[in-house]
Design a protein around this motif. Structure first.
Motif, PDB file in Angstrom:
ATOM      1  N   ARG A   1       7.428   3.302   9.650  1.00 51.92           N
ATOM      2  CA  ARG A   1       6.009   3.373   9.260  1.00 51.92           C
ATOM      3  C   ARG A   1       5.724   2.263   8.259  1.00 51.92           C
ATOM      4  O   ARG A   1       6.495   2.073   7.309  1.00 51.92           O
ATOM      5  CB  ARG A   1       5.733   4.742   8.626  1.00 51.92           C
ATOM      6  CG  ARG A   1       4.281   4.950   8.221  1.00 51.92           C
ATOM      7  CD  ARG A   1       4.061   6.347   7.641  1.00 51.92           C
ATOM      8  NE  ARG A   1       4.823   6.565   6.433  1.00 51.92           N
ATOM      9  CZ  ARG A   1       5.533   7.659   6.166  1.00 51.92           C
ATOM     10  NH1 ARG A   1       5.577   8.641   7.041  1.00 51.92           N
ATOM     11  NH2 ARG A   1       6.201   7.781   5.042  1.00 51.92           N
ATOM     12  N   ASN A   2       4.634   1.532   8.482  1.00 54.29           N
ATOM     13  CA  ASN A   2       4.309   0.448   7.558  1.00 54.29           C
ATOM     14  C   ASN A   2       3.769   0.997   6.242  1.00 54.29           C
ATOM     15  O   ASN A   2       3.307   2.144   6.174  1.00 54.29           O
ATOM     16  CB  ASN A   2       3.321  -0.537   8.183  1.00 54.29           C
ATOM     17  CG  ASN A   2       2.037   0.108   8.606  1.00 54.29           C
ATOM     18  OD1 ASN A   2       2.037   1.244   9.046  1.00 54.29           O
ATOM     19  ND2 ASN A   2       0.953  -0.615   8.485  1.00 54.29           N
ATOM     20  N   LEU A   3       3.868   0.212   5.218  1.00 56.26           N
ATOM     21  CA  LEU A   3       3.329   0.590   3.902  1.00 56.26           C
ATOM     22  C   LEU A   3       1.837   0.290   3.940  1.00 56.26           C
ATOM     23  O   LEU A   3       1.420  -0.869   3.953  1.00 56.26           O
ATOM     24  CB  LEU A   3       4.053  -0.204   2.816  1.00 56.26           C
ATOM     25  CG  LEU A   3       3.550  -0.066   1.385  1.00 56.26           C
ATOM     26  CD1 LEU A   3       3.479   1.381   0.947  1.00 56.26           C
ATOM     27  CD2 LEU A   3       4.462  -0.853   0.433  1.00 56.26           C
ATOM     28  N   ALA A   4       1.040   1.340   3.973  1.00 54.39           N
ATOM     29  CA  ALA A   4      -0.401   1.181   4.239  1.00 54.39           C
ATOM     30  C   ALA A   4      -1.208   1.582   3.004  1.00 54.39           C
ATOM     31  O   ALA A   4      -1.211   2.744   2.613  1.00 54.39           O
ATOM     32  CB  ALA A   4      -0.795   2.033   5.431  1.00 54.39           C
ATOM     33  N   PHE A   5      -1.865   0.616   2.412  1.00 58.33           N
ATOM     34  CA  PHE A   5      -2.740   0.923   1.280  1.00 58.33           C
ATOM     35  C   PHE A   5      -4.144   1.276   1.765  1.00 58.33           C
ATOM     36  O   PHE A   5      -4.938   1.837   1.023  1.00 58.33           O
ATOM     37  CB  PHE A   5      -2.802  -0.275   0.326  1.00 58.33           C
ATOM     38  CG  PHE A   5      -1.519  -0.495  -0.416  1.00 58.33           C
ATOM     39  CD1 PHE A   5      -1.315   0.084  -1.650  1.00 58.33           C
ATOM     40  CD2 PHE A   5      -0.513  -1.269   0.133  1.00 58.33           C
ATOM     41  CE1 PHE A   5      -0.126  -0.112  -2.332  1.00 58.33           C
ATOM     42  CE2 PHE A   5       0.676  -1.469  -0.538  1.00 58.33           C
ATOM     43  CZ  PHE A   5       0.872  -0.898  -1.770  1.00 58.33           C
TER      44      PHE A   5
ATOM     45  N   GLY B   1       5.867   3.221   3.038  1.00 52.96           N
ATOM     46  CA  GLY B   1       6.653   2.550   4.067  1.00 52.96           C
ATOM     47  C   GLY B   1       7.896   3.368   4.353  1.00 52.96           C
ATOM     48  O   GLY B   1       8.441   4.022   3.460  1.00 52.96           O
TER      49      GLY B   1
END
Lengths: 276, 152
Positions: B30-34, B54
């Motif tokens: 999972r990407n680090l999503a702000f 992430g």
């Protein structure tokens, strides 16, 4: 502690995990014999998105840092005193797109100089995998600022290129143990003998005054030149007193194909430990 | 009954002895999503955030020692060469195994870590803080985080 465990369980049971973008590599150690000059690894994309994979070869070997943790010593331009195979082991193909649940064999071909002397030569294989572009969430045309970071993974595995009859072994000394919290930190000096890296297992057993084993550890350990690794033994709940820690180094690695492991006689040592 | 049947059955179920050549798997989960951030206001995602942190996963032989290195950006790239600073705090990394009794451990993602694996499957979570400027140009900002797993 309970809170931490609950947190871990919560994190691992989350719904809606995105498809993995990575690669499976097998085996995790490549040993190439000079007679065939070739080896291979298998890459597998376990996810349901394509993965862009690239392969690189460089020179490096494991050493231990001042705290006993292992690190890779790399040399960009190894000179003739270092047993580097990085300049003449090549991977085919070096770039590929692995489709979902697709498998690819990567051939490793050694093209050593004609006058290569008997011995073992080392390199590291870097397998880098990137997924498709990950979308930055948010409405793109709203004049807002959206932020996201995509992930890339890199796997570094050893290559050993062997020519001629090789031997290995290890000499050990200076074992000591220090209590840190609820563990015993154990360190010792390991110096490789022979002509090839020592791929073995270090086992330790802590025995009380009656000779009963009360704690133990086991850790695969590679000694390319020398190491001073750190191992930990759980000692929580053990009463204060005198104990004996027996350490054994052996080459019976169960994670490597037996025919590829260079055998050496077990080496043993022991030290007295006082637990406060 | 054939005396080898139980062994065959275990092998078919994948519960037999470990194969002689083990494998290594490293994945980005999972990407680090702000997500959408507000100009002038720093936004933090903690590694325990269930949907925005992430997440990496790696599978390696139990008992083996691996070294983890995270290559982290210091800035995100945006539209028309605009950038945005990003920072990773000393407890923005979290690692947890999946074996019973595995305890999540916070770590500094800017430091290298060596782990003796008690679980074959392990998860690494990553948080961070972005600091958009008050006059941050609108648009999408991105960068790449790399997890390097080295086996001895």
């Amino acid at each position: 502690m309970t809170r931490a465990i609950l947190l871990g369980l919560a994190l691992l049971s989350l719904p809606g995990r995105l498809p993995a973008q990575g690669v499976l590599v097998a085996p995790h150690d490549v040993i190439i014999d000079h007679r065939t000059r070739s080896g291979s690894i298998i890459l597998y994309n376990p996810g349901n998105q394509p993965a862009e994979v690239s392969i690189g070869v460089f020179f490096g070997y494991p050493v231990s840092d001042s705290s006993g943790f292992f690190m890779l010593r790399t040399v960009e331009q190894p000179d003739s005193t270092l047993p580097s195979a990085a300049g003449w082991v090549q991977a085919f193909p070096r770039r590929m797109i692995l489709g979902p649940r697709e498998r690819q064999t990567v051939r490793l071909l050694g093209r050593p100089p004609a006058n290569l002397r008997d011995g073992e030569y080392w390199a590291r294989l870097a397998i880098t995998a990137r997924g498709g572009t990950l979308p930055v969430t948010g409405a793109p045309d709203s004049g807002s600022v959206q932020v996201g970071l995509s992930l890339e993974v890199r796997t570094l595995i050893p290559i050993q290129y062997r020519k001629g009859e090789l031997t290995t072994g290890v000499e050990t000394s200076d074992w000591r143990a220090t209590r840190v919290g609820d563990s015993l930190e154990v360190r010792g000096k390991l110096v490789r003998t022979g002509t090839a890296a020592y791929l073995g297992v270090v086992r330790g057993a802590l025995a009380d005054s009656t000779g009963r084993t009360v704690a133990s550890f086991s850790s695969p350990t590679a000694v390319y030149l020398n190491m001073e690794p750190r191992y930990t033994v759980p000692v929580a709940g053990l009463p204060a007193g005198r104990y004996v820690l027996r350490v054994e180094l052996a080459t019976d690695r169960d994670d490597l194909a037996p025919e590829l492991v260079l055998r050496a006689p077990p080496v043993r040592d022991s030290l007295e430990v006082r637990l406060p | 009954m054939n005396r080898h049947f139980p062994v065959l059955l275990l092998g078919m179920l994948g519960l037999g002895p470990r194969p002689a050549t083990a494998q290594l798997q490293v994945s980005g989960i999972r990407n680090l999503a702000f997500g959408t951030v507000i100009a002038g206001i720093p936004t933090t995602v903690t590694p325990t955030d269930p949907s925005r942190s992430g997440q990496f996963e790696f599978i390696a032989p139990t008992n083996s020692t691996v070294r983890l290195d995270l290559t982290l950006p210091t800035a995100l790239q945006g539209p028309s060469a605009a950038t945005m600073p990003i920072n990773f705090g000393s407890s923005d990394g979290l690692i947890v195994g999946t074996a019973p009794g595995s305890v999540p451990t916070r770590f500094n993602p800017k430091s290298n870590r060596t782990y003796k694996l008690t679980s074959a499957r392990n998860e690494v979570f990553l948080g961070g803080t972005v600091s958009p400027a008050i006059n941050q140009p609108a648009g999408s900002y991105s960068a790449t985080v790399t997890l390097t797993v080295t086996i001895q």
